[in-house]
Design an enzyme around this catalytic site. Sequence first.
Site, mmCIF file in Angstrom:
data_model
loop_
_atom_site.group_PDB
_atom_site.id
_atom_site.type_symbol
_atom_site.label_atom_id
_atom_site.label_comp_id
_atom_site.label_asym_id
_atom_site.label_seq_id
_atom_site.Cartn_x
_atom_site.Cartn_y
_atom_site.Cartn_z
ATOM 1 N N HIS A 5 33.655 81.686 43.361
ATOM 2 C CA HIS A 5 34.293 81.462 42.062
ATOM 3 C C HIS A 5 35.775 81.748 42.079
ATOM 4 O O HIS A 5 36.325 82.384 41.190
ATOM 5 C CB HIS A 5 33.586 82.283 40.973
ATOM 6 C CG HIS A 5 32.171 81.862 40.821
ATOM 7 N ND1 HIS A 5 31.823 80.647 40.288
ATOM 8 C CD2 HIS A 5 31.027 82.474 41.169
ATOM 9 C CE1 HIS A 5 30.498 80.538 40.324
ATOM 10 N NE2 HIS A 5 29.993 81.631 40.851
ATOM 11 N N GLU A 58 38.356 76.917 37.042
ATOM 12 C CA GLU A 58 37.568 78.034 36.502
ATOM 13 C C GLU A 58 37.824 78.053 35.005
ATOM 14 O O GLU A 58 38.949 77.847 34.547
ATOM 15 C CB GLU A 58 37.994 79.365 37.134
ATOM 16 C CG GLU A 58 37.744 79.448 38.641
ATOM 17 C CD GLU A 58 36.278 79.330 39.043
ATOM 18 O OE1 GLU A 58 35.403 79.798 38.283
ATOM 19 O OE2 GLU A 58 35.994 78.726 40.105
ATOM 20 N N ASP A 93 36.689 77.294 46.066
ATOM 21 C CA ASP A 93 35.633 76.367 45.674
ATOM 22 C C ASP A 93 36.052 74.919 45.958
ATOM 23 O O ASP A 93 35.240 74.097 46.384
ATOM 24 C CB ASP A 93 35.272 76.535 44.189
ATOM 25 C CG ASP A 93 34.427 77.791 43.975
ATOM 26 O OD1 ASP A 93 34.149 78.488 44.970
ATOM 27 O OD2 ASP A 93 34.051 78.068 42.821
ATOM 28 N N ASP A 153 38.873 71.762 41.587
ATOM 29 C CA ASP A 153 37.948 72.696 40.953
ATOM 30 C C ASP A 153 38.705 73.486 39.895
ATOM 31 O O ASP A 153 39.886 73.784 40.057
ATOM 32 C CB ASP A 153 37.332 73.658 41.970
ATOM 33 C CG ASP A 153 36.243 74.510 41.323
ATOM 34 O OD1 ASP A 153 35.244 73.931 40.868
ATOM 35 O OD2 ASP A 153 36.416 75.745 41.247
#
Lengths: 633, 221
Positions: free
Chosen positions: B168, B19, B173, B17
Amino acid sequence: MILEEVVEFLKKVPPFQFLEDTELKKIAAGVSMEYYPSGSTILYQEGPASEYLRVIKKGGVKVFIRSADNEEVVIDYRGEGDVFGLLSMVKGDRSIANVIAVEDTISYLIDKQTILALLDTHPSVTEFFLKSFLNKYIDKTYKEMHNKSLLYGGGDKLLFTTPIGELSNRKVITAPNDITIKEASEIMSKHKIGSLVLVTTEGVPVGIVTNRDFRDKVVSKGRQVTDSVTSIMSSSLIKAEARDYCFEALLKMLRYNIHHVLVVDEGKLKGIITNHDLMMLQGISPISIVKELESQQTIEGLIPVSKKINKIVSLLLKEGAKASNITRIISEINDRLVKKIIDITERELGKPPVNYCWIVFGSEGRKEQTFKTDQDNAIIYDDTDTKEEAEKAKVYFSVFASHIRDGLLKCGFPLCPANYMATNPQWCQPLKVWKKYFSNWVSEPVQDSILKSLIFFDFRPLYGEISFAEKLRDHLIIILKDQKVFLGYLANVIIKNMPPVGFLKSFVVEKSGEHKDMLNLKIKGVSMLVDIVRLFSLERGIRETSTLERLNVLKNSHTTAKEYAEEIEHAFEFIMLLRIQHQLEQIQSGSDPDNFIDPKKLSNLEKKTMKEAFHLVSKIQDSIIERYKSLIW
Amino acid sequence: MKIKRTPIIEADYVVVDTELTGLDEKKDSIVSIAAIKMIGGRISLEDKFYRLVNPETELKKESVLIHGITHSEVSKKPGIKKVLSEFSEFCSDNIIVGHFLAIDMSFINRDMKKFFGTTIKNPGIDTYLLYRCLRKKFPEQKCLADLLKDSGLYKIAKCFDIQITDMHNAIKDAFITAQIFQRFMPLLRESEIETTDVLLKIGDYSKGADKYSQSEESCNF
């Protein structure tokens, strides 16, 4: 971040909660996580051994084995915070049991090396695992032995409190390690033994030779028999310290898959301990109590022995015994105690003028006693011909019954508050009067007679002329034939006791009073099932009195019982076990046992099983209502 | 990279994952990358990768609100070049797994190309595509069927009773995604999707990028 969660979780879970934070962090660092949907098999019996210890984070599993005749034997249900897979992991052999998820389950996996290291360095961890695991395993193997022989030695000792040294009095034949191969084989032939332990002049064991070594290392290799025995001995000896507790020896046997462990004391050979010795240790208590009871000659002598009976419950619970097995053993012991008291009384008062049968009823009659329950007993004596004889019998049995009542009281059986005891003249009567009682109750089912029949119809003979009780049973079966009205009254009693099923999130609990918000495991539990099975038995004229025995017979003759037999049995075992555990905890903390549990304290799995039991009762009640439609008000 | 035919429950995965400062491939950049390994259905909690990245572009106000990573936190962190080289090493030849993986991979591969002239070619599975397929297979399964409107990570996690702690955060995540993938495995098996080649046919992110907008759902394999 993710590992912190693992640490936080392990902090709440024994035995990890005993560990330091730094240790927990190390464990958490190696953890992985698996998910098993409900119904999936996680470990297979006889399948590959587990490489991990699994700690249930969420959900629940059932641990069971299949016996040789393919019967499923449930060893345990495990829920959040419980672990599984330890034994097969430690043994590294085959998986011992099947483990199946009974809910969607998430577990943390801790690898073998980490656990072995913990076992080696943290005695608290070892002790915890052994207490919670090995006993259950031992119990299964021990049961087989137990069935074969009931006669082994005395003493009240346990795996976790008995030092190995105390058990290892068996003498081991040894030889000095400086002899030749030939000399060693001569010693073995002389003593007819298959292996020989070699010790130094200081008595320190240094190696072992077995028959196999002579075959593999001497004969087939053409080695000289004049060589030193040390050239063929194997020096990896599995030893245990005499001062360690027996479970250490057990652990070694399991880990190395062996049946004997040498016992050393300060390095010197002291003896040997075998698998068999450990089994004996486990099996001792119930038998030794019975033996002790049998050897007493006075009521006073019985008192201290009777106090030990509660301890057996805790022992059996620890061994993972099923509730029905616990109650059967306890009933057996209590029976012996009562018989002994009657025996002693008979000797004191002289022979009775006529034959009699001592009967018990209620939970005692059903052989479902756990801890000491109220006295529920009565006397059926022989019908007398003359008034004189009748008077004589009445006087004798009145004194006789009060002696026994006092003896029972001294041995911890409280009096029956409703006075259902042989000391009550109403319940000390000749057979013909008893028959009349039963007939009256059945033909005139008013509230009082219904109540009495619920209690008395679970009667069973305990001492004396058994045939009187049998005749009374015959009579009952005959008068019950086609007594739909009476059975209808019983059916009404049953369906009035509604299980708390309407509430999915919480149980219907006591609404007020001392036990507010508590669940009554007797009334809203055991009794519901007992009453249902009793009704079915009376419908079919079954002679058995214990709930599970009744079920077993009913399976073949009663449609509803047949349909639900297995579920009823499971529910009954579960609730009984819950009740026993609850009462044992109370006794151990010094309070009087009761039937009230706090539903909030049940694990998810327990709650779920409890709810299933209630649903079951509800379903059966519906079918009873259906059958007795016209008689239900 | 060649797709091997391995049983799904034995293959090695790396669940990823990222961000981002935003979704515009031309302007935005990666703020953090996280990955966690799975061996079949077993999530190796210790075998994970988490790096904050010093972004080339200024952190936008809105994105700071979402992932909670501020400029001062990342200004001293290594640049994307170093992080990516470590990341690609971490991935080894495992199958990459992610939710809406095409988005993560487009940013990762954009920068891979820029700094190394190559891309990460590991096969990759998009849990969103798997979810769409499973929903069709198990229309009666409540936690799948209920999600027609919102197929976001947290919504799916919630329906599968997966614990959500910090939203988040790339590593959390990734962990949630891994657990979703874990929950999917028994369902895949029930649908007789048992090997990685079939798994990729239905879940390959590189073929699924345009599927996100498609209204017609397909699930062919």
